[in-house]
Design an enzyme around this catalytic site. Structure first.
Site, PDB file in Angstrom:
ATOM      1  N   PRO A  35       0.907  -1.280   0.043  1.00 57.45           N
ATOM      2  CA  PRO A  35       0.038   0.042  -0.082  1.00 57.45           C
ATOM      3  C   PRO A  35       0.832   1.157  -0.056  1.00 57.45           C
ATOM      4  O   PRO A  35       0.169   2.406   0.363  1.00 57.45           O
ATOM      5  CB  PRO A  35      -0.769  -0.242   1.323  1.00 57.45           C
ATOM      6  CG  PRO A  35       0.156  -0.849   2.112  1.00 57.45           C
ATOM      7  CD  PRO A  35       0.914  -1.888   1.520  1.00 57.45           C
ATOM      8  N   GLU A  36       1.891   1.186  -0.535  1.00 57.23           N
ATOM      9  CA  GLU A  36       2.977   2.379  -0.349  1.00 57.23           C
ATOM     10  C   GLU A  36       2.393   3.532  -1.018  1.00 57.23           C
ATOM     11  O   GLU A  36       2.266   4.663  -0.445  1.00 57.23           O
ATOM     12  CB  GLU A  36       4.483   2.248  -0.997  1.00 57.23           C
ATOM     13  CG  GLU A  36       5.350   1.458  -0.291  1.00 57.23           C
ATOM     14  CD  GLU A  36       5.031  -0.091  -0.237  1.00 57.23           C
ATOM     15  OE1 GLU A  36       5.868  -0.771   0.095  1.00 57.23           O
ATOM     16  OE2 GLU A  36       3.941  -0.515  -0.563  1.00 57.23           O
ATOM     17  N   LEU A  37       1.714   3.484  -2.372  1.00 58.17           N
ATOM     18  CA  LEU A  37       1.074   4.574  -2.913  1.00 58.17           C
ATOM     19  C   LEU A  37      -0.106   5.420  -1.846  1.00 58.17           C
ATOM     20  O   LEU A  37      -0.272   6.521  -1.885  1.00 58.17           O
ATOM     21  CB  LEU A  37       0.843   4.354  -4.393  1.00 58.17           C
ATOM     22  CG  LEU A  37       1.850   4.120  -5.249  1.00 58.17           C
ATOM     23  CD1 LEU A  37       1.296   3.885  -6.747  1.00 58.17           C
ATOM     24  CD2 LEU A  37       3.105   4.990  -5.264  1.00 58.17           C
TER      25      LEU A  37
END
Length: 253
Positions: free
Chosen positions: A125-127
């Site tokens: 889920p970095e973005l």
């Protein structure tokens, strides 16, 4: 921080850092050093696992926010080095995913040659946090999932339970928590016993050559992480996450 033990011809590396094995500067440096030691050691294969309820819940975002720009400048190279040291380890490496493998935790698992999952969720889920992937993380995810699946996983940002993770290619097999380590050891032992060590190392280097050749400078990545540490986007993501976890509890009142 990291527990290392030997099971026959296999080195078992267990992350044991806080409640969820969050990746901070010290743990990343320790992962890299441990991977290099395992690569140079006598064991024929490595099993990487976690402790408690998590394999690794990813980057310690609280530490990023409190440390600011100076911390980010030191942390990002250490994070990439941890990914690369595991990915480049020339022996069979099997991930025993005992719990949540989120963001950087997912990348650590993807850096392994085979992934066995028992519980928790896995995803990148970095973005959604508001930060870009380090180049090493992008290359490892693309290598593990393939270009199309990696693009979908990265842009979607969802975390997946074990059955979904298997269908999407995040993991190679699913087992119970009770048999997780046993199964991971069996896979690692089979790879070490049936493939000559020099042939395995050479072939792994060949398989990774494309990803290794595309890795470059991280200057823009570092700038965006510094921005995220200061402009509130990481805090907003964490607040949303906490609110989402509490919502089911509130609905039962």
């Amino acid at each position: 921080m990291i527990e290392v033990e030997t099971s026959g011809e296999i080195t078992v590396v267990r992350l044991a850092h806080g409640k969820v094995n969050a990746l901070d500067l010290e743990l990343c440096r320790e992962i890299a050093a441990t991977a290099r030691e395992a690569d140079a050691g006598r064991a024929g294969a490595v099993v990487l696992t976690g402790s408690g309820r998590a394999f690794s819940a990813g980057v310690d975002l609280e530490r990023v926010m409190s440390g600011g720009a100076d911390y980010v400048e030191a942390f990002l190279p250490a994070l990439s080095e941890a990914f690369r040291a595991l990915f480049d380890l020339g022996k069979p490496v099997v991930a025993a995913i005992n719990g949540h493998a989120i963001a950087g935790g997912c990348v650590l698992a993807a850096a392994c040659d085979h992934r066995v999952m028992a519980e928790g969720t896995i995803g990148v889920p970095e973005l959604l946090v508001g930060v870009p992937f380090p180049a090493a993380a992008l290359e490892i995810m693309e290598y593990a999932l393939g270009p199309v699946a990696a693009r979908r996983a990265i842009l979607d940002g969802r975390n997946h339970p074990a059955a979904e993770a298997l269908a999407l290619g995040f993991v190679d097999e699913v087992t119970s928590q009770e048999t997780l380590l046993e199964r991971a050891l069996a896979v690692a032992g089979r790879l070490a016993a049936t493939i000559p060590a020099d042939a395995f190392r050479h072939t792994k280097r060949q398989l990774h050559a494309g990803a290794a050749g595309r890795l470059g400078a991280e200057t823009e990545t570092a700038r965006l992480w510094r921005t995220a540490a200061a402009d509130g986007r990481i805090r907003a993501f964490m607040d949303r996450t906490v609110a989402a976890r509490r919502a089911p509890e509130s609905s039962q009142d």
